[in-house]
Design a protein around this motif. Sequence first.
Motif, mmCIF file in Angstrom:
data_model
loop_
_atom_site.group_PDB
_atom_site.id
_atom_site.type_symbol
_atom_site.label_atom_id
_atom_site.label_comp_id
_atom_site.label_asym_id
_atom_site.label_seq_id
_atom_site.Cartn_x
_atom_site.Cartn_y
_atom_site.Cartn_z
ATOM 1 N N ALA A 20 23.041 -23.132 5.926
ATOM 2 C CA ALA A 20 22.107 -22.003 6.011
ATOM 3 C C ALA A 20 21.547 -21.652 4.637
ATOM 4 C CB ALA A 20 22.821 -20.801 6.620
ATOM 5 N N VAL A 21 22.406 -21.662 3.613
ATOM 6 C CA VAL A 21 21.940 -21.348 2.258
ATOM 7 C C VAL A 21 20.927 -22.386 1.780
ATOM 8 C CG1 VAL A 21 22.649 -21.183 -0.151
ATOM 9 C CG2 VAL A 21 24.013 -20.083 1.630
ATOM 10 N N VAL A 22 21.234 -23.668 1.984
ATOM 11 C CA VAL A 22 20.321 -24.724 1.538
ATOM 12 C C VAL A 22 18.981 -24.614 2.252
ATOM 13 C CG1 VAL A 22 19.949 -27.230 1.536
ATOM 14 C CG2 VAL A 22 22.174 -26.293 0.878
ATOM 15 N N ALA A 23 19.039 -24.453 3.581
ATOM 16 C CA ALA A 23 17.789 -24.376 4.342
ATOM 17 C C ALA A 23 16.971 -23.155 3.922
ATOM 18 C CB ALA A 23 18.087 -24.331 5.836
ATOM 19 N N GLY A 24 17.622 -22.023 3.755
ATOM 20 C CA GLY A 24 16.890 -20.808 3.395
ATOM 21 C C GLY A 24 16.269 -20.873 2.009
ATOM 22 N N VAL A 25 17.061 -21.309 1.024
ATOM 23 C CA VAL A 25 16.521 -21.376 -0.338
ATOM 24 C C VAL A 25 15.374 -22.380 -0.417
ATOM 25 C CG1 VAL A 25 17.061 -22.012 -2.717
ATOM 26 C CG2 VAL A 25 18.663 -20.604 -1.412
ATOM 27 N N ALA A 63 15.580 -20.426 10.756
ATOM 28 C CA ALA A 63 16.606 -21.472 10.772
ATOM 29 C C ALA A 63 17.848 -21.031 10.019
ATOM 30 C CB ALA A 63 16.045 -22.752 10.153
ATOM 31 N N ALA A 64 17.677 -20.409 8.847
ATOM 32 C CA ALA A 64 18.841 -19.977 8.076
ATOM 33 C C ALA A 64 19.672 -18.966 8.864
ATOM 34 C CB ALA A 64 18.371 -19.367 6.745
ATOM 35 N N HIS A 65 18.991 -18.022 9.582
ATOM 36 C CA HIS A 65 19.708 -17.006 10.352
ATOM 37 C C HIS A 65 20.546 -17.644 11.462
ATOM 38 C CE1 HIS A 65 20.528 -13.424 12.710
ATOM 39 N NE2 HIS A 65 19.947 -14.006 13.761
ATOM 40 N N PHE A 66 19.904 -18.511 12.237
ATOM 41 C CA PHE A 66 20.621 -19.048 13.393
ATOM 42 C C PHE A 66 21.590 -20.156 13.008
ATOM 43 C CE2 PHE A 66 17.258 -16.796 15.619
ATOM 44 C CZ PHE A 66 17.967 -16.215 16.646
ATOM 45 N N ILE A 67 21.367 -20.836 11.855
ATOM 46 C CA ILE A 67 22.394 -21.768 11.376
ATOM 47 C C ILE A 67 23.646 -20.994 11.005
ATOM 48 C CG2 ILE A 67 23.006 -23.314 9.464
ATOM 49 C CD1 ILE A 67 20.142 -24.307 9.509
ATOM 50 N N ALA A 68 23.468 -19.853 10.346
ATOM 51 C CA ALA A 68 24.620 -19.015 10.020
ATOM 52 C C ALA A 68 25.311 -18.500 11.283
ATOM 53 C CB ALA A 68 24.170 -17.845 9.142
ATOM 54 N N ILE A 69 24.541 -18.139 12.353
ATOM 55 C CA ILE A 69 25.126 -17.692 13.616
ATOM 56 C C ILE A 69 25.937 -18.820 14.248
ATOM 57 C CG2 ILE A 69 24.581 -16.950 15.985
ATOM 58 C CD1 ILE A 69 24.280 -14.761 13.900
ATOM 59 N N GLN A 70 25.441 -20.068 14.095
ATOM 60 C CA GLN A 70 26.157 -21.209 14.665
ATOM 61 C C GLN A 70 27.546 -21.345 14.036
ATOM 62 O OE1 GLN A 70 24.834 -22.096 17.550
ATOM 63 N NE2 GLN A 70 24.486 -24.282 17.084
ATOM 64 N N GLY A 71 27.681 -20.906 12.788
ATOM 65 C CA GLY A 71 28.989 -21.003 12.128
ATOM 66 C C GLY A 71 29.875 -19.792 12.366
ATOM 67 N N LEU A 145 27.753 0.433 7.085
ATOM 68 C CA LEU A 145 27.745 -0.890 6.459
ATOM 69 C C LEU A 145 26.507 -1.673 6.862
ATOM 70 C CD1 LEU A 145 29.318 -2.755 4.620
ATOM 71 C CD2 LEU A 145 30.561 -3.624 6.641
ATOM 72 N N ALA A 146 26.081 -1.513 8.127
ATOM 73 C CA ALA A 146 24.866 -2.207 8.564
ATOM 74 C C ALA A 146 23.646 -1.716 7.780
ATOM 75 C CB ALA A 146 24.653 -1.997 10.063
ATOM 76 N N ALA A 147 23.565 -0.380 7.576
ATOM 77 C CA ALA A 147 22.440 0.161 6.801
ATOM 78 C C ALA A 147 22.494 -0.316 5.364
ATOM 79 C CB ALA A 147 22.456 1.686 6.865
ATOM 80 N N THR A 148 23.729 -0.442 4.849
ATOM 81 C CA THR A 148 23.868 -0.948 3.485
ATOM 82 C C THR A 148 23.362 -2.383 3.391
ATOM 83 O OG1 THR A 148 25.781 0.470 3.098
ATOM 84 C CG2 THR A 148 25.502 -1.420 1.633
ATOM 85 N N GLY A 149 23.652 -3.194 4.383
ATOM 86 C CA GLY A 149 23.185 -4.584 4.380
ATOM 87 C C GLY A 149 21.675 -4.683 4.410
ATOM 88 N N LEU A 181 18.259 -14.627 -1.685
ATOM 89 C CA LEU A 181 19.504 -13.887 -1.855
ATOM 90 C C LEU A 181 19.469 -12.589 -1.057
ATOM 91 C CD1 LEU A 181 22.240 -13.456 -3.280
ATOM 92 C CD2 LEU A 181 20.964 -12.426 -5.192
ATOM 93 N N GLY A 182 18.324 -11.927 -1.066
ATOM 94 C CA GLY A 182 18.205 -10.702 -0.275
ATOM 95 C C GLY A 182 18.407 -10.950 1.204
ATOM 96 N N VAL A 183 17.849 -12.090 1.703
ATOM 97 C CA VAL A 183 18.024 -12.437 3.116
ATOM 98 C C VAL A 183 19.507 -12.644 3.438
ATOM 99 C CG1 VAL A 183 17.542 -14.195 4.868
ATOM 100 C CG2 VAL A 183 15.717 -13.409 3.343
ATOM 101 N N PHE A 184 20.231 -13.359 2.583
ATOM 102 C CA PHE A 184 21.643 -13.650 2.864
ATOM 103 C C PHE A 184 22.503 -12.400 2.736
ATOM 104 C CE2 PHE A 184 20.176 -17.931 1.537
ATOM 105 C CZ PHE A 184 20.221 -18.490 2.803
ATOM 106 N N VAL A 185 22.169 -11.513 1.779
ATOM 107 C CA VAL A 185 22.903 -10.245 1.702
ATOM 108 C C VAL A 185 22.703 -9.464 2.988
ATOM 109 C CG1 VAL A 185 22.935 -7.999 0.549
ATOM 110 C CG2 VAL A 185 22.944 -10.093 -0.807
ATOM 111 N N LEU A 186 21.467 -9.399 3.456
ATOM 112 C CA LEU A 186 21.176 -8.670 4.703
ATOM 113 C C LEU A 186 21.967 -9.269 5.860
ATOM 114 C CD1 LEU A 186 17.690 -7.522 5.942
ATOM 115 C CD2 LEU A 186 19.163 -8.796 7.477
ATOM 116 N N HIS A 187 21.986 -10.607 5.963
ATOM 117 C CA HIS A 187 22.637 -11.258 7.111
ATOM 118 C C HIS A 187 24.142 -11.049 7.090
ATOM 119 C CE1 HIS A 187 23.271 -14.381 10.202
ATOM 120 N NE2 HIS A 187 24.363 -14.684 9.472
ATOM 121 N N TYR A 188 24.787 -11.389 5.992
ATOM 122 C CA TYR A 188 26.251 -11.406 5.992
ATOM 123 C C TYR A 188 26.841 -10.007 5.910
ATOM 124 C CZ TYR A 188 26.294 -16.455 5.814
ATOM 125 O OH TYR A 188 26.141 -17.780 6.135
#
Length: 758
Positions: A20-25, A63-71, A145-149, A181-188
């Motif tokens: 997910a990180v590779v695809a997103g970046v 793709a990055a979002h749903f690849i992370a969901i797959q894991g 925590l969700a609002a923080t993300g 990085l902002g996208v991954f912080v939001l997701h995780y």
Amino acid sequence: MDRILYCIAFQHDWRWTTAAVVAGVFAMCTASHLLARARASHRALHRARAALGVLIGGLGVFAAHFIAIQGYDAAEIRYDIGLTLASAGVVFISVAAAAMVALTRDGPVYRGLAAALCLSGVAAMHFLGLAGLTLPGEIHWDLGLAATGVGGGIAIATAGAVFLPGRGRFGVTAAAAVAALGVFVLHYVTMAAMTLEPAVIPAGEWTMSSEAMTLVLALACLAIVAAAGLEILAGWRGRGGALAHIREAIDAMPDGLAFFDADDRLVLWNNRYAEVNPELSSNLQRGMTFRQIIQIGLSEGLYADAKGREAEWIEERMAARAALSSTMEQHIAGDRWLRVSDRRTAAGGIVTVCTDITELKHDAQALAEARDAAQAANSAKSQFLANMSHEIRTPLNGVIGVAQALTNTDLNPMQKEMLGLIQSSGQTLQVLLSDILDLARVESGRLELADEAFDLGRAVREAAQLYEASARDKGIQFFVEIDPAADRWIAGDVVRLKQILTNLVSNAVKFTSEGFVCLTVAPGPTLQGRATLRFSVEDTGIGFDADTRERLFSRFEQADGAITRKFGGSGLGLAISRQLAEMMDGQLDCESEPGGGSAFMLTIPLRPAEAPGAAVIAPSGLATLDRPVRVLLADDHPVNRKVVEMILGQAEVELTSVDDGAEALEAVRNGDYDVILMDMQMPVMDGLTATREIRLHEAAMGLPRTPLVMLTANALSEHIAAAEAAGADRHLAKPFDAAELLELVLTLPGSLGASMAA
């Protein structure tokens, strides 16, 4: 923080997280570069690159979002097709909106707004996608925590867009990486805020399995890679096309161009470089050094200025080339010339430009020859004018001199009238001759203005007095008005000022048949901080129109052909007068209308001067002599000798005449004379040489200086200067006035002796 780390480390498969990180970046960097290039593209390419950037950005985030969901650590996950497609639509819309803001508005504020829009859409996609998941349990949220993300992800992406440069390859990559990085912080972080309580949740009717989603995500990643590859291929082809265009432009250059690398080895050259160096064209090879190229030229005998000094010439040429920049002209065999310019690049290479300047050299040579021919023609013209001046003045002197001598004889009325016509014609010829010579002097720049104090009022009255009788004879009124403020002593050239005024007054009298002519002198306007004098000559003559005014001061111009036929004249007077006025830092202009008279205005700077002290006049030589004045005349022309004899015959003068300068020198050595009249051009010994020898004789013998008048037809300024340098006391140009000659002969001995004694 522990909950977030636990979520990443234990609730997600690290392999899917890495993917997910590779695809997103990769997707975010590719989309950012496409959007940056779209800004610099023309309209059609701008839209295509922007659309491709939006597509890759949307696919990458999806793709990055749903690849992370797959894991995500869950027993079984199914995906609601409708909500999954809706989440994809949301993210595409948000990325498109962000791209529109970034492309239409520039600056950090708008870049930050675009990043906030994009991350807001990602957050909406995230929660919409999670809502479409079928999980083995119910989802409970930690809202803080969700609002923080969500807030943290948006803040990180916005800060990166605002504070990073966003320009250049590094700036765009850095901004894209921070956005990812902002996208991954939001997701995780939001995933860490999610808790599952076991429960049986029935799957919807339109869902797909994790395996099917894996296939979708693989196709999305392939699409991202394919789109990036197409852009890279298009860029490579574009650069190749640009290089091809540059190569075509270089080959089409009119100058020869060659590029050498940092080791001075030939890398590339255009066709013109081979054309201007035909002797070298067959030997040019990639990788050969510049020294090898010029050595080939030397062996071919190409460089004309290197013959006999080849080794030294090579070192000089290499030293010139080693300079940061140099330009030189080379003479090539076959009478060809090249201008060679060497310029060093930032990487240490050298660009050499060769220009064939053979035609320019030939043209310059032709111009030089034409200049020399023009100078020779000008010298010949000056010499011709000097000769013609001498040749015309000599017989004219005879005509005027004899006519003046005849005026003192008994004549009947008809003879006096005929004599008057002869004198008038002679004076007209004299004026024309003076105008032509003045024009020649002005054109050649040899006319110099004197700078001496003179009485302005007296000069103006003397100039006007010459034509007062002519005006009276024509029955017209003649006025001279001098403002008291202008009736003073000034500095300047009184002769040239009187020449301008007499020309203007003469024209006014000549072209006026009734009415008046008025010469006015008064202080003029202040120009550029300097006081001026204004001379105005007004008349009630025939006048002229505006078209005539434009060409009136041109040479050989009069109002029309009938003017020349009726009134005569050369058309030079006004042209010379204006040039003299300009030499005085003044100006000459006029106003007129047909039949309404004319007004000519001369304005010159006012240069006040002090009146010289009263001179002590010694008794004249004539008054102290109890015998006739002894005069020695040296002139090779019998007519001139006869004219002088007739004029001086009216006074008590003993005249001795000789034919040349040698006889004059011998006469001075053997006799005693009160005045010497010396012609300048004579056979055997000319007048200048004779004058110098006479002065040497006087100095050697301790004799007093005998007054010597250069009586000659050579009237140019250089002739006067040469006569003074030789030792002459006065210069009287032919044709001369009889009264002036008599005055010189009778008064010069005493006045010169008194000045020498003082």
